[in-house]
Write a protein that holds these residues in place. Structure first.
Motif, mmCIF file in Angstrom:
data_model
loop_
_atom_site.group_PDB
_atom_site.id
_atom_site.type_symbol
_atom_site.label_atom_id
_atom_site.label_comp_id
_atom_site.label_asym_id
_atom_site.label_seq_id
_atom_site.Cartn_x
_atom_site.Cartn_y
_atom_site.Cartn_z
ATOM 1 N N TRP A 228 32.769 53.470 35.042
ATOM 2 C CA TRP A 228 31.054 53.148 35.313
ATOM 3 C C TRP A 228 30.360 52.439 33.890
ATOM 4 N N GLN A 229 31.009 52.366 32.835
ATOM 5 C CA GLN A 229 30.630 51.686 31.747
ATOM 6 C C GLN A 229 31.115 50.410 31.453
ATOM 7 N N SER A 230 32.052 49.920 32.408
ATOM 8 C CA SER A 230 32.405 48.572 32.257
ATOM 9 C C SER A 230 31.253 47.474 32.451
ATOM 10 N N SER A 231 31.648 46.426 31.462
ATOM 11 C CA SER A 231 30.557 45.254 31.134
ATOM 12 C C SER A 231 31.169 44.006 32.058
ATOM 13 N N ASP A 232 30.419 43.250 32.091
ATOM 14 C CA ASP A 232 31.034 41.801 32.515
ATOM 15 C C ASP A 232 31.950 41.335 31.877
ATOM 16 N N GLN A 233 32.002 41.450 30.438
ATOM 17 C CA GLN A 233 33.063 40.976 29.685
ATOM 18 C C GLN A 233 34.397 41.704 30.023
ATOM 19 N N ASP A 234 34.058 43.134 30.065
ATOM 20 C CA ASP A 234 35.413 44.001 30.519
ATOM 21 C C ASP A 234 36.125 43.229 31.855
ATOM 22 N N ILE A 235 35.250 42.957 32.754
ATOM 23 C CA ILE A 235 35.879 42.387 34.128
ATOM 24 C C ILE A 235 36.518 41.315 33.910
ATOM 25 N N ALA A 236 35.699 40.407 32.895
ATOM 26 C CA ALA A 236 36.251 38.833 32.700
ATOM 27 C C ALA A 236 37.836 39.082 32.058
ATOM 28 N N ARG A 237 37.851 40.216 31.125
ATOM 29 C CA ARG A 237 39.092 40.480 30.531
ATOM 30 C C ARG A 237 40.131 40.966 31.451
ATOM 31 N N PHE A 238 39.842 41.855 32.504
ATOM 32 C CA PHE A 238 40.787 42.049 33.429
ATOM 33 C C PHE A 238 41.429 40.880 34.208
ATOM 34 N N PHE A 239 40.166 39.761 34.463
ATOM 35 C CA PHE A 239 40.739 38.920 35.123
ATOM 36 C C PHE A 239 41.352 37.651 34.153
ATOM 37 N N LYS A 240 41.614 37.912 33.049
ATOM 38 C CA LYS A 240 41.872 37.076 31.996
ATOM 39 C C LYS A 240 42.974 36.011 32.390
ATOM 40 N N GLY A 241 42.892 34.633 32.150
ATOM 41 C CA GLY A 241 43.542 33.810 32.484
ATOM 42 C C GLY A 241 43.193 32.961 34.038
ATOM 43 N N LEU A 242 42.273 33.361 34.583
ATOM 44 C CA LEU A 242 41.384 32.836 35.677
ATOM 45 C C LEU A 242 40.239 32.512 35.339
ATOM 46 N N ASN A 243 39.641 31.446 36.057
ATOM 47 C CA ASN A 243 38.506 31.028 35.658
ATOM 48 C C ASN A 243 37.343 31.263 36.533
ATOM 49 N N ILE A 244 36.466 32.032 35.960
ATOM 50 C CA ILE A 244 35.153 32.897 36.459
ATOM 51 C C ILE A 244 33.931 31.898 36.581
ATOM 52 N N ALA A 245 33.563 31.710 37.584
ATOM 53 C CA ALA A 245 32.259 30.713 37.568
ATOM 54 C C ALA A 245 31.025 31.225 36.250
ATOM 55 N N LYS A 246 30.392 30.480 36.083
ATOM 56 C CA LYS A 246 29.426 30.720 34.970
ATOM 57 C C LYS A 246 28.202 31.673 35.611
ATOM 58 N N GLY A 247 28.273 32.941 35.044
ATOM 59 C CA GLY A 247 27.334 33.912 35.681
ATOM 60 C C GLY A 247 28.144 34.412 36.733
ATOM 61 N N GLY A 248 29.355 34.542 36.986
ATOM 62 C CA GLY A 248 29.904 34.756 38.246
ATOM 63 C C GLY A 248 30.486 36.408 38.377
ATOM 64 N N VAL A 249 29.749 37.149 37.183
ATOM 65 C CA VAL A 249 30.240 38.693 37.628
ATOM 66 C C VAL A 249 29.138 39.411 37.952
ATOM 67 N N ALA A 250 29.018 40.108 38.929
ATOM 68 C CA ALA A 250 27.748 40.774 39.402
ATOM 69 C C ALA A 250 28.185 42.267 39.528
ATOM 70 N N LEU A 251 27.749 42.938 38.570
ATOM 71 C CA LEU A 251 27.825 44.598 38.786
ATOM 72 C C LEU A 251 27.082 45.354 39.962
ATOM 73 N N CYS A 252 27.578 45.980 40.728
ATOM 74 C CA CYS A 252 26.921 46.806 41.718
ATOM 75 C C CYS A 252 26.475 47.781 41.450
ATOM 76 N N LEU A 253 25.012 48.074 41.841
ATOM 77 C CA LEU A 253 24.102 49.371 41.462
ATOM 78 C C LEU A 253 24.195 50.033 42.811
ATOM 79 N N ASN A 254 23.951 51.179 42.507
ATOM 80 C CA ASN A 254 23.313 52.208 43.768
ATOM 81 C C ASN A 254 21.798 52.303 43.875
#
Length: 700
Positions: A228-254
């Motif tokens: 739950w405490q993951s940030s967009d940078q943590d997710i980008a690190r999980f996909f390290k090596g792949l090119n994520i679009a600018k502003g391409g990480v959207a954390l979902c909220l309930n």
């Protein structure tokens, strides 16, 4: 110059390289000078992995052994040797710069970058730019096989080169063949080869997304199971090596504005998205992350926004966003700036603050803050749970998509409590009741496709369908009324439940495997409260653990025969897909009703994970229904119901650490004795003893 690079891991080989998270165990390389067509020394280096266990495929293909790898150097030292030896070979050839060339993208993107990221050391700049030999080959020979179908062997066969791999050691033959392929391509005088290298983004770029943008469906994935405490940078690190679009990480909220463990990620093209799908069930820390396809429409729904205020706030690019929660409603911009202090200056001063408000202008207690660098953001996060006024303030990393969700899609809409579906009163009509007790005559289905209906479950269970109790199939929905991927089924006996769990566990339904566990009614209620049930046994729900259980929950651990207080039951007609009409048969079997009585649904109590639930745990299943429905229900059954509106009050703005005693003290003089309310709510003996203890009262 090119440095032709080949590698292998301790696991999968070929098209599945890197898909199993296994570590690198072999690197082979050779320098090639394109103008002079000269080559340097061929180098082969074994890499000592943390886990020396090799897959059968790796042993067979490579011929390597754990004993041999145990004497090798670790990856960081091998990469240092790589840089030194390449520099030495370049000097001999009279060159100073080079670009890597690999067989496809997997070695660079799916092995080296993820592994070095997990081991917390940086790759040199040369690994952020490389040539994909398969793409260059297809450019030079358009009539050859598609890029995704190419291998070193097929490219060599196309050119008529020797393909006997047994003549050389594993890795050596591959590099020598790649060099021969490159020289053959140079002799064809192709002008468009080795001109535009592949690039790997070294940093994730933040930025806003407009709802008017067009997002390709083939570029978006959904990641599920995130901490739950993951940030967009943590997710980008999980996909390290792949090119994520600018502003391409959207954390979902309930619906309560909290992160729900999911994120939508947009990549620059479909090729990167396909590589991301290969990271399904890779690990972030100790948790595995599920990765599925998603659509552009889903991404825009979460990340898109049109508010001028939000757009202006997010217009400053490459800023670190911090979310503040729990601010006093009277807090001003000056108060927030003073709280943060001089050690973490806000970008633009007051312009770097965005307070979240309800539609009527009232503050929600949330705010977003911009910082120009990571150092300032880290200094701000150190102030987590420090006091401002009389309240402690929570600080978290945030994203542009979260700003837009919170401001536009959550707090700028109707009150959260009204998003819950209209309940049935009475909740479950007799004689059909939810199972209780310790008899393990139920099964739990986990991991159902979200599109699955009861008909799909009956088809999934096959012959065991005849052993289901009437009205014994219960789909579990989350508090937003969407399928949770769980279902509970009441069988006619514990033996039947055991047989189903053995026969159907990990059987496929559509494109997903479904886990099946035997359980009892008591265990089912534990799961609905947020506990876990698997083949290792039962773990209690977070709200029953000492470290997470606020005092206010003590009185609500009910287990009634009519309804488990851990779950709320609602009408799902608008939420579940309509049943398929069965085909007519010559001799139809006797009709058996598997659906729950009046289509009652179970709702997973996800609020158990949070210290302050969005609605009262005792009333979540009894929210006031329309007067007509109340009257009809009262006529049809003797099940007790709440009196007319006015008997309950709702409290907003409570501190997060508020317990029962603080609330009772607040309502001193306005309390009701247990005899006035205990007929309204079904209570277990344990809960009743808590409420009726001397000098203990409850507030309604």
């Amino acid at each position: 110059s090119l440095v032709v690079l080949f590698g292998a891991t301790a696991g999968a080989y070929g098209a599945k390289l890197g898909s199993d998270e296994r570590e690198l165990i072999l690197l082979v390389w050779q320098v090639v000078d394109l103008p002079s067509k000269k080559v340097g020394t061929l180098h082969k280096s074994l890499v000592k992995a943390d886990n020396l266990e090799l897959s059968d495929q790796c042993r067979e293909v490579s011929g390597l052994t754990p004993e041999g790898l145990g004497k090798a150097e670790p990856l960081d030292r091998v990469l240092q040797q790589f840089s030194q030896l390449v520099s030495s070979d370049l000097k001999v050839l009279g060159r100073s710069s080079y670009t890597l060339c690999s067989d496809g993208q997997l070695l660079i993107r799916q092995v080296l970058h993820p592994e070095t990221s997990k081991k917390n050391f940086l790759l040199s700049d040369c690994f952020y730019s490389f040539y994909d030999l398969r793409k260059e080959f297809h450019t030079c020979y358009p009539s050859s096989a598609a890029v995704k179908d190419q291998t070193i062997k097929t490219m060599a066969e196309y050119l008529g080169l020797g393909t006997d791999e047994t003549e050389e050691d594993f890795g050596v033959w591959q590099v020598k063949t790649m060099v021969a392929i490159i020289f053959s391509m140079l002799s064809e005088s192709c002008n468009d080869i080795f001109t535009e290298p592949e690039t790997v983004k070294c940093k994730y770029e933040t930025g806003p997304c407009s709802k008017s943008e067009t997002v390709d469906n083939e570029t978006v994935i959904r990641a599920r199971g995130l901490p739950w405490q993951s940030s967009d940078q943590d997710i980008a690190r999980f996909f390290k090596g792949l090119n994520i679009a600018k502003g391409g990480v959207a954390l979902c909220l309930n619906a309560q504005g909290r992160r729900n463990g999911e994120a939508l990620v947009r990549f620059v093209n479909s090729e990167q998205r396909d590589l991301a799908l290969e990271r399904h069930k890779h690990h972030m820390g100790s948790r595995y992350i599920e990765v599925y396809k998603a659509t552009g429409e889903e991404f825009l729904k979460i990340a898109g926004g049109t508010s001028n205020e939000v757009a202006q706030f997010l217009s400053k690019e490459n800023q670190v966003i911090i979310r503040m929660r729990g601010l006093p409603f009277t807090a001003t911009q000056e108060d927030v700036l003073g709280f943060l202090g001089l050690e973490c200056p806000v970008t633009g001063g007051k312009e770097g603050l965005l307070f979240v408000k309800y539609p009527d202008g009232r503050p929600t207690g949330d705010a977003f803050v911009l910082f120009s660098c990571e150092e300032y953001a880290q200094n701000a996060l150190k102030k987590h749970k420090e006091i401002l006024g009389k309240r402690y303030i929570e600080l978290f990393r945030s994203t542009a998509a979260e700003v837009q969700q919170v401001v536009l899609n959550r707090y700028m809409s109707t009150p959260l409590i009204s998003t819950l579906p209209t309940p049935i009163i009475p909740v479950i009509p007799p004689p059909y009741t939810i199972a209780t007790g310790s008899v393990r005559d139920c099964v739990r289905l986990r991991g159902l496709p979200y599109t699955a209906g009861i008909d799909d479950i009956l088809e999934f269970m096959g012959d065991a369908t005849g052993d289901i109790k009437p009205h014994g199939v219960h789909m579990v929905l989350n508090q937003q009324g969407r399928p949770s991927g769980d279902a509970f089924i009441q069988m006619k006996s514990a033996d039947k439940a055991f047989m189903v769990a053995q026969k159907c566990h990990k059987k496929m339904m559509k494109d997903r495997y479904v886990e099946v566990f035997q359980c009892s009614g008591e265990e089912m209620n534990f799961v609905l409260m947020g506990g876990t049930l698997n083949r290792s046994g039962l773990s209690p729900p977070p709200c029953k653990l000492p470290c997470l259980s606020p005092p206010a929950y003590a009185a609500f651990q009910t287990a009634a025969a009519v309804i488990p207080a851990e779950a709320a039951l609602y009408q799902p007609q608008a939420l579940l897909p309509a049943s398929r009409t069965p085909q007519a048969t010559a001799a139809a079997p006797p009709a058996v009703t598997y659906y729950p009585a009046q289509a009652a649904q179970l709702y997973m109590n996800y609020t158990a994970y949070y210290p302050s639930p969005p609605v009262s745990p005792t009333t979540v299943g009894y929210i006031a229904a329309p007067p007509g429905a109340v009257a009809a229900a009262a006529t049809a059954t003797h099940t007790p119901i709440l009196p007319q509106p006015g008997a309950l009050v709702r409290m907003q703005g409570l501190p997060y650490n508020t317990g029962m005693k603080e609330i009772l003290s607040f309502f001193q003089g306005y309390q009701y004795a247990p005899d006035d309310y205990n007929g309204l709510i079904q209570l277990s003996e344990q809960a009743r003893s808590v409420l009726q203890a001397p000098k203990e009262w409850v507030c309604l």
